[in-house]
Design a protein around this motif. Structure first.
Motif, short mmCIF file in Angstrom:
data_model
loop_
_atom_site.label_atom_id
_atom_site.label_comp_id
_atom_site.label_asym_id
_atom_site.label_seq_id
_atom_site.Cartn_x
_atom_site.Cartn_y
_atom_site.Cartn_z
N GLY A 158 0.81 -1.21 0.00
CA GLY A 158 0.00 0.00 0.00
C GLY A 158 0.84 1.26 0.00
N TRP A 159 1.90 1.26 0.82
CA TRP A 159 2.81 2.41 0.83
C TRP A 159 3.53 2.56 -0.50
CZ3 TRP A 159 4.99 0.79 6.23
CH2 TRP A 159 4.17 1.33 7.25
N MET A 160 3.97 1.44 -1.08
CA MET A 160 4.71 1.51 -2.33
C MET A 160 3.82 1.92 -3.50
SD MET A 160 7.84 1.01 -1.63
CE MET A 160 8.49 0.82 -3.29
N ALA A 161 2.50 1.71 -3.37
CA ALA A 161 1.57 2.11 -4.43
C ALA A 161 1.26 3.60 -4.38
CB ALA A 161 0.27 1.30 -4.32
N SER A 162 1.70 4.28 -3.34
CA SER A 162 1.46 5.72 -3.18
C SER A 162 2.80 6.46 -3.31
CB SER A 162 0.86 5.99 -1.80
OG SER A 162 0.94 7.37 -1.46
N PRO A 163 2.93 7.37 -4.28
CA PRO A 163 4.22 8.04 -4.50
C PRO A 163 4.78 8.71 -3.25
CG PRO A 163 2.73 8.48 -6.32
CD PRO A 163 1.92 7.76 -5.29
N GLY A 164 3.92 9.37 -2.46
CA GLY A 164 4.42 10.05 -1.27
C GLY A 164 4.98 9.11 -0.23
N HIS A 165 4.29 8.00 0.00
CA HIS A 165 4.75 7.03 0.98
C HIS A 165 5.97 6.27 0.47
CE1 HIS A 165 0.47 7.80 1.79
NE2 HIS A 165 0.83 7.70 3.06
N GLN A 166 5.97 5.98 -0.81
CA GLN A 166 7.12 5.32 -1.41
C GLN A 166 8.37 6.17 -1.28
OE1 GLN A 166 8.44 4.70 -5.91
NE2 GLN A 166 6.70 3.37 -5.42
N ALA A 167 8.20 7.49 -1.40
CA ALA A 167 9.34 8.40 -1.29
C ALA A 167 10.00 8.29 0.08
CB ALA A 167 8.90 9.83 -1.56
N ASN A 168 9.22 8.10 1.13
CA ASN A 168 9.81 7.92 2.46
C ASN A 168 10.59 6.62 2.54
OD1 ASN A 168 9.30 10.20 3.95
ND2 ASN A 168 7.40 9.46 4.86
N ILE A 169 10.01 5.53 2.02
CA ILE A 169 10.67 4.23 2.08
C ILE A 169 11.99 4.23 1.30
CG2 ILE A 169 10.46 1.81 1.35
CD1 ILE A 169 7.50 1.97 2.04
N LEU A 170 12.00 4.95 0.17
CA LEU A 170 13.18 4.94 -0.71
C LEU A 170 14.05 6.19 -0.55
CD1 LEU A 170 11.54 3.56 -3.99
CD2 LEU A 170 12.60 2.29 -2.10
N ASN A 171 13.82 6.95 0.50
CA ASN A 171 14.61 8.17 0.72
C ASN A 171 16.04 7.80 1.10
OD1 ASN A 171 15.75 10.59 1.79
ND2 ASN A 171 13.68 11.37 2.15
N ALA A 172 16.98 8.25 0.29
CA ALA A 172 18.39 7.90 0.51
C ALA A 172 18.96 8.55 1.77
CB ALA A 172 19.21 8.29 -0.71
N HIS A 173 18.32 9.61 2.28
CA HIS A 173 18.81 10.26 3.50
C HIS A 173 18.63 9.35 4.72
CE1 HIS A 173 18.33 14.23 1.30
NE2 HIS A 173 19.55 14.31 1.82
N TYR A 174 17.54 8.60 4.75
CA TYR A 174 17.21 7.83 5.95
C TYR A 174 18.09 6.58 6.05
CZ TYR A 174 12.93 10.65 5.67
OH TYR A 174 12.03 11.67 5.58
N THR A 175 18.52 6.30 7.26
CA THR A 175 19.34 5.10 7.51
C THR A 175 18.74 4.20 8.57
OG1 THR A 175 20.67 6.27 9.17
CG2 THR A 175 21.47 6.32 6.88
N GLU A 176 17.80 4.73 9.36
CA GLU A 176 17.21 3.94 10.45
C GLU A 176 15.70 4.01 10.39
OE1 GLU A 176 20.84 4.35 13.70
OE2 GLU A 176 19.01 5.51 14.03
N VAL A 177 15.06 3.01 10.97
CA VAL A 177 13.61 2.93 10.92
C VAL A 177 13.09 2.29 12.20
CG1 VAL A 177 13.52 0.63 9.84
CG2 VAL A 177 11.66 2.27 9.41
#
Length: 348
Positions: A158-177
Motif C-alpha cells: 500500500g505504501w509503495m503504491a502511493s508516491p508520497g509514501h514510497q518516497a519515504n521508504i526509498l529516501n536515501a537520506h534515511y538510515t534507520e527505521v
C-alpha cells in the motif's frame, strides 16, 4: 486390470462423484451435500488454526523492543519487506532502531487516545514530537501510517503504491527505521494501526534542530495522486549555521523547534479491488486457501444448477429450489469478494 490402472480408475470415480454432477450421484456432487460441506468447513477451520498458530507467537525484535502484534502484521516483517524494497533498487538497508520503535509506539498510542487519523494530532502534536519524546535526535525524519490492512506485505504494498509514501521508504537520506503495530478502536471502528518512523540520526557535524535555530523549518507533506491517502509527512529540519558538539540524547530530551506548517491532509481512501494492489500481495496464505476452496464450491454449485436446468429435471420446476440455488450462488460470490478485498486498507 493392473493394480496401478485400477487405482487410477478408482480415484477418478471418487473425484467424479464428489465434484461432477451426473446421473449416478443424482446430479448432486458429494461436496455440496451435508457431509461434504462439513468436511470443507473443518478444512477451512484447520487452515486458519494453523495460520494462527504460526503467526500469533510474537517474534522478538532484534533491538529488544517489544511492541504490540496483530495476527498477520509484525514489525519484523515490515522491517524485512521494507528493506527488500530498498535493496532491490540499490539502496542500503535500514537499521532497526529501538528509539524509533518507541517513537512509533507513542504516536500510535496518541492516535488512539485522541481518536484521529492524521500526521498532526488535534492537540497540535506533529510527528517530530514523538521522535524527541523517545529520545531520538535526528537530522532528517519522516512518517508513514497505515490501517485496516490484513498482512505486512499488504501494508508495504500500500505504501509503495502511493508516491508520497514510497518516497519515504526509498529516501536515501534515511538510515534507520522503527515500526509499531497496535490494535484498537480508531474513529469509531476496530482497526490495526501501523506507524513507521524513518530517520537519519544527528551527528556532531549534523546536530538535531535546536530551539535557538533562527530559521524555522517547514514541513513538507507528500500527497499521493492515485489513490489519495492521507499525506505522507516528511521533514528536513534546518541545521544550526555553526554546529557545536551535541550531547547524547537522554530519555527526556529537550524538544527541538518543531514549529512549521503542514498542508491539510485529505481523508484516507480505501484501496478497492481494482486499485493497483494484487491479492497475492495483500492476503495471507490461509485467506488465499479459503478463497480457493470457496471458489471451488462456487463452480460446483453453478455447474450443478446449470445441469439441473439444462436437463429439465423435476426439482428445477420448484420455485423453492430456484430461489435456494440463487441464494447459494449469490452468497458465495459475496463471501469470495469480501475475502478478496479484506487485505486492502488505508495509508496515511
Amino acid at each position: 486390470m493392473p493394480a496401478k490402472r485400477q487405482k487410477k480408475t478408482l480415484i477418478r470415480h471418487h473425484v467424479k462423484h464428489w465434484l461432477v454432477p451426473h446421473k449416478h450421484n443424482d446430479h448432486r456432487p458429494h461436496l455440496i451435500r451435508t457431509h461434504g460441506l462439513a468436511v470443507l468447513a473443518l478444512l477451512v477451520l484447520g487452515v486458519h488454526a494453523s495460520a494462527y498458530a504460526l503467526t500469533s507467537a510474537p517474534t522478538p525484535l532484534t533491538t529488544g523492543s517489544v511492541l504490540g502484534y496483530a495476527t498477520n502484521i509484525t514489525p519484523i516483517d515490515l522491517f524485512n519487506l521494507t528493506n527488500q524494497e530498498r535493496t532491490s533498487r540499490g539502496l542500503p538497508a535500514f537499521t532497526l532502531n529501538a528509539k524509533l520503535n518507541n517513537a512509533a509506539y507513542l504516536k500510535g498510542q496518541n492516535m488512539f487516545a485522541e481518536n484521529y487519523w492524521a500526521h498532526v494530532s488535534p492537540s497540535g502534536k506533529q510527528p517530530w514530537y514523538w521522535f524527541t519524546q523517545a529520545g531520538y535526535a535526528y537530522s532528517y525524519a519522516g512518517e508513514n501510517l497505515a490501517k485496516d490492512f490484513a498482512t505486512s506485505a499488504g501494508t508495504v504494498a500500500g505504501w509503495m503504491a502511493s508516491p508520497g509514501h514510497q518516497a519515504n521508504i526509498l529516501n536515501a537520506h534515511y538510515t534507520e527505521v522503527g515500526f509499531s503495530v497496535q490494535d484498537g478502536t480508531l474513529v469509531g471502528g476496530q482497526t490495526t494501526l501501523v506507524v513507521a518512523h524513518y530517520a537519519l540520526p544527528a551527528t556532531p557535524s549534523t546536530p538535531a534542530p535546536a530551539a535557538a535555530a533562527t530559521p524555522k523549518p517547514a514541513v513538507k507533506s507528500n500527497i499521493a495522486a492515485t489513490p489519495t491517502p492521507v499525506a505522507t509527512a516528511t521533514r528536513t529540519p534546518e541545521l544550526s549555521p555553526s554546529p557545536s558538539p551535541t550531547a547524547t540524547p537522554t530519555d527526556s530530551p529537550v524538544p527541538p523547534d518543531i514549529s512549521g506548517t503542514v498542508e491539510p491532509a485529505p481523508p484516507p481512501q480505501n484501496y478497492g479491488l481494482f486499485k493497483p494492489l494484487s491479492i497475492g500481495e495483500t492476503l495471507g496464505w490461509s485467506t488465499k486457501v479459503t478463497i480457493g476452496l470457496l471458489f471451488l464450491l462456487f463452480i460446483i454449485y453453478v455447474w450443478t444448477h446449470l445441469t439441473v436446468w439444462r436437463k429439465g429435471l423435476a426439482r428445477w420446476r420448484s420455485t423453492h429450489y430456484r430461489l435456494y440455488a440463487s441464494g447459494q450462488v449469490s452468497g458465495l460470490a459475496i463471501a469470495i469478494t469480501m475475502l478478496a478485498t479484506s487485505g486492502f486498507g488505508k495509508v496515511g
